[in-house]
Design an enzyme around this catalytic site. Structure first.
Site, PDB file in Angstrom:
ATOM      1  N   LYS A  53       0.844  -1.203   0.000  1.00  0.00           N
ATOM      2  CA  LYS A  53       0.000   0.000   0.000  1.00  0.00           C
ATOM      3  C   LYS A  53       0.875   1.246   0.000  1.00  0.00           C
ATOM      4  CE  LYS A  53      -3.942  -2.223   2.166  1.00  0.00           C
ATOM      5  NZ  LYS A  53      -4.501  -2.742   3.414  1.00  0.00           N
ATOM      6  N   GLN A  97      -5.131  -1.435   9.504  1.00  0.00           N
ATOM      7  CA  GLN A  97      -5.084  -2.776   8.935  1.00  0.00           C
ATOM      8  C   GLN A  97      -5.744  -3.779   9.893  1.00  0.00           C
ATOM      9  OE1 GLN A  97      -3.938  -3.422   5.840  1.00  0.00           O
ATOM     10  NE2 GLN A  97      -4.383  -5.602   6.029  1.00  0.00           N
ATOM     11  N   ASP A 120     -11.440   2.933   3.849  1.00  0.00           N
ATOM     12  CA  ASP A 120     -11.906   1.539   3.792  1.00  0.00           C
ATOM     13  C   ASP A 120     -13.424   1.460   3.598  1.00  0.00           C
ATOM     14  OD1 ASP A 120     -10.078  -0.602   3.957  1.00  0.00           O
ATOM     15  OD2 ASP A 120      -9.655  -0.191   6.066  1.00  0.00           O
TER      16      ASP A 120
END
Ligand code: GUN
Length: 292
Positions: A53, A97, A120
């Site tokens: 990422k 995460q 997200d």
């Protein structure tokens, strides 16, 4: 033999488009979108994802901020970190995460992120907006699946879509997106009766169960489009390991009309959509528009 849906190529084009949008924001508005990724603990798979990422964020011309916290981090400490990131004007996207260590309540953490920075799309506010048909930030993997489907079909309306898997990260948001595109949706899961027969009804079959090669060619309607979200590592014949999806590619590709491979299908779309969401968040926060 099914057409192979090249997610890797699509993701490369999408990342190039994101990089153009970032260059436009820098040139015309002096704005560099910033993405903060928070990793708690040492989960090896998470470490790989987070590294990828960061690398792709920088390649797109954005600012990447990485926060690595020890496995022993408690909820209060993580909340404090999020409070600082919510208040930081250089941070436009925040991703924590998952999974988190068990002393931390993931729901509380997700909902402590400023929903405008929730790249997200997991915050309750963004989940609610998606399920009521007014989406803001949409979860990255389902968004990537939809882009691949919409690239293949001009109009999904009236199609029968079966999503195998009911997670908050993939199954449920993807069902909302397919419903918004006027598909008839079935969400199937481990307790669904006659799962093979249910899958065989699908014009669009999405596998997001996390079980290696569970869905075989016999479960696929001839000509169907198969989207494989699974990423599973299995032992291979030569004593090494390899990545496979939730679909048995060899048998399913003989029956399907089109199918995503693993690797190279949905996987690369997820990070590309995360970058896209970061640009979208930066534009919303700074009240700007850019072509995406
Ligand atoms: N872990 C596995 N998939 C995801 C994802 O899409 N977002 C986050 N934050 N963590 C994950």
């Amino acid at each position: 033999m099914a057409e192979i849906i090249d997610g890797k190529a699509y993701a490369t084009r999408l990342r190039a488009k994101v990089a153009e949008a970032v260059a436009d924001l820098k040139r015309n508005h002096g704005l560099t979108p910033g993405l903060a990724v928070v990793l708690v603990g040492e989960n090896p798979a998470s470490q790989v994802y987070v590294r990828n990422k960061a690398k792709q964020t920088i390649e797109a011309g954005m600012e990447s901020l990485a926060y690595r916290l020890p496995d022993t981090t408690n909820q209060g400490e993580l909340l404090e970190q999020l409070e600082a990131l919510n208040a930081d004007a250089n941070v436009h996207g925040i991703l924590v995460q998952l999974p988190l260590p068990k002393q931390i309540d993931s729901h509380a953490i997700i909902n402590a992120i400023d929903p405008r920075k929730d790249v997200d799309g997991f915050h309750l506010s963004n989940v609610g907006l998606l399920s009521t048909g007014n989406p803001n930030l949409v979860p990255c993997t389902p968004l990537g699946c939809m882009m691949l489907l919409q690239d293949r079909y001009d109009d999904l309306s009236g199609m029968s879509a079966v999503v195998v898997g009911r997670s908050n990260i993939v199954g449920k948001p993807l069902a909302s997106l397919l419903l918004a595109a006027h598909c008839t949706i079935t969400i199937a899961h481990s307790r669904t009766k006659n799962l093979a027969a249910v899958c065989r009804r699908a014009d669009i079959l999405v596998a997001a169960v996390g079980r290696a090669q569970m869905i075989t060619g016999e479960w696929v309607k001839p000509g169907a489009t198969v989207i494989d979200v699974g990423i599973n590592r299995i032992d291979s014949d030569d004593g090494k390991s390899r990545l496979v999806g939730d679909v048995d590619f060899e048998s399913a590709s003989k029956v399907a009309g089109a199918i995503t491979p693993v690797p190279g299908g949905v996987g690369p779309m997820t990070i590309a959509c995360l970058l896209r969401n970061t640009v979208q968040a930066a534009c919303t926060i700074d009240n700007l528009t850019v072509a995406l």
